[in-house]
Enzyme design. Structure first.
Site, PDB file in Angstrom:
ATOM      1  N   GLU A 184      30.166  40.944  40.437  1.00  0.00           N
ATOM      2  CA  GLU A 184      30.162  41.405  39.134  1.00  0.00           C
ATOM      3  C   GLU A 184      30.172  43.056  38.957  1.00  0.00           C
ATOM      4  OE1 GLU A 184      27.490  39.513  36.451  1.00  0.00           O
ATOM      5  OE2 GLU A 184      28.575  37.704  36.565  1.00  0.00           O
ATOM      6  N   GLU A 224      31.287  31.886  39.321  1.00  0.00           N
ATOM      7  CA  GLU A 224      30.414  31.601  38.729  1.00  0.00           C
ATOM      8  C   GLU A 224      30.293  31.440  37.341  1.00  0.00           C
ATOM      9  OE1 GLU A 224      27.217  34.834  39.502  1.00  0.00           O
ATOM     10  OE2 GLU A 224      26.890  34.557  37.417  1.00  0.00           O
TER      11      GLU A 224
END
Ligand code: MG
Length: 332
Positions: free
Chosen positions: A162, A251
């Site tokens: 991320e 995710e």
């Protein structure tokens, strides 16, 4: 009916004859994955959508790494019907790969070897929010992973979990990704590579406007937490798909983006419908026992995979059911 392997053919003959024979596993049914347009397809060219859990940060000393073992992988395959699992290998925080490379690489090999033994797909995720600050560590890590596992169709490279919102796709994330992709492709010509996107892997539209060119089997990361992210993020994802890039939800959470809070069942259902409609594979955060809403297991649950429903949190029970039904529906 098409068969992707001898063993799935034998399993089908067995079914016809009413004989209990060897059941083909996920990898035998689907084979090597590739990207075709905005879809991830299997060896027979059919769009795929796999579901499973994501393990928590692997960092040494954090406690979640005790779930990085073969019994846990076997349990999620046998009891949850998982067809994919994600190893979230901590990169740069305390106890991550930079601080403890051998300890963390052992967690990679333990989970990947178990996933290969179970015949499921496995995402090796460089779990970082700052990967562009130390690309040499990621290059070294994925060189090891690709050298060891590049010939195993089970393995999927996720090169940057991320990137933060204050990074920039064009000048930071994309150049980092191009370096990583070139290195991996110099070792492994074909396994899927998943590229993280700006703003905690939400700005897939920016990647779609300015994609990495001339590389096969590349997809981009979409993350969501149902308690926080709603229709506007699905609209963004749809825009990216319409532009022609493939996505994988490496995710997602049923709860708030901070990993805590209650299960948002209504919004989660909207996301599940969206992922089903667009054939997105997904891994739920997180197979761990930390005291927070996103955890699948009650704090203190043993890492032996020998669990009953009493060992699961509200989110864990809900997600186990989603995964079980996701993959059964796909197989019918
Ligand atoms: Mg390969």
């Amino acid at each position: 009916m098409k068969f992707n392997s001898i063993s799935s053919f034998i399993a089908a003959i067995g079914l016809l004859l009413g004989v209990q024979t060897y059941a083909a596993n996920t990898l035998e049914l689907h084979g090597a994955l590739s990207v075709k347009g905005n879809q991830i397809v299997d060896a027979s060219g059919k769009p795929t959508s796999f579901a499973g859990p994501s393990l928590f940060w692997s960092n040494t000393g954090w406690g979640a790494d005790r779930y990085y073992n073969a019994e846990v992988v076997e349990s999620v395959v046998k009891n949850w019907n998982a067809t994919i699992i994600r190893a979230a290998i901590g990169a740069d925080k305390n106890g991550g790969y930079l601080a403890d490379p051998e300890g963390n690489f052992k967690k990679v090999t333990t989970v990947v070897d178990a996933a290969i033994a179970q015949g499921i797909y496995v995402i090796v995720d460089w779990h970082s929010h700052d990967a562009e600050k130390h690309p040499e560590a990621a290059l070294e890590f994925f060189t090891r992973v690709a050298t060891k596992y590049g010939d195993k169709p089970n393995v999927i490279y996720e090169i940057y979990n991320e990137p933060l919102n204050n990074t920039d796709w064009a000048t930071q994330i994309k150049p980092y990704a191009e370096k990583l992709v070139a290195k991996i492709r110099s070792i492994d010509p074909d396994n899927l590579i998943i590229v993280g996107t700006q703003t905690w892997s939400q700005d897939v539209d920016k990647a779609a406007e300015d994609p990495i060119k001339n590389v096969s089997n590349l997809a981009y990361t979409l993350h969501f937490y149902a308690g926080t992210h709603k229709q506007d993020l699905r609209d963004k994802a749809k825009k990216a798909l319409d532009k022609g890039i493939a996505l994988m939800v490496t995710e997602w959470g049923t709860v708030n983006a901070n990993g805590d809070g209650a299960v948002d069942k209504e919004e989660t259902q909207r996301w599940l419908d969206f992922m089903r409609e667009h054939n997105l594979s997904h891994c739920n955060w997180a197979l761990n026992d930390k005291k927070e809403g996103a955890s699948h297991l009650i704090n203190g649950t043993k890492p032996d995979g020998n669990w009953t429903d009493k060992d699961f949190t509200e989110s864990g029970l809900y997600v186990k059911n989603v995964i079980q039904n996701w993959n059964q529906a796909k197989l019918q």
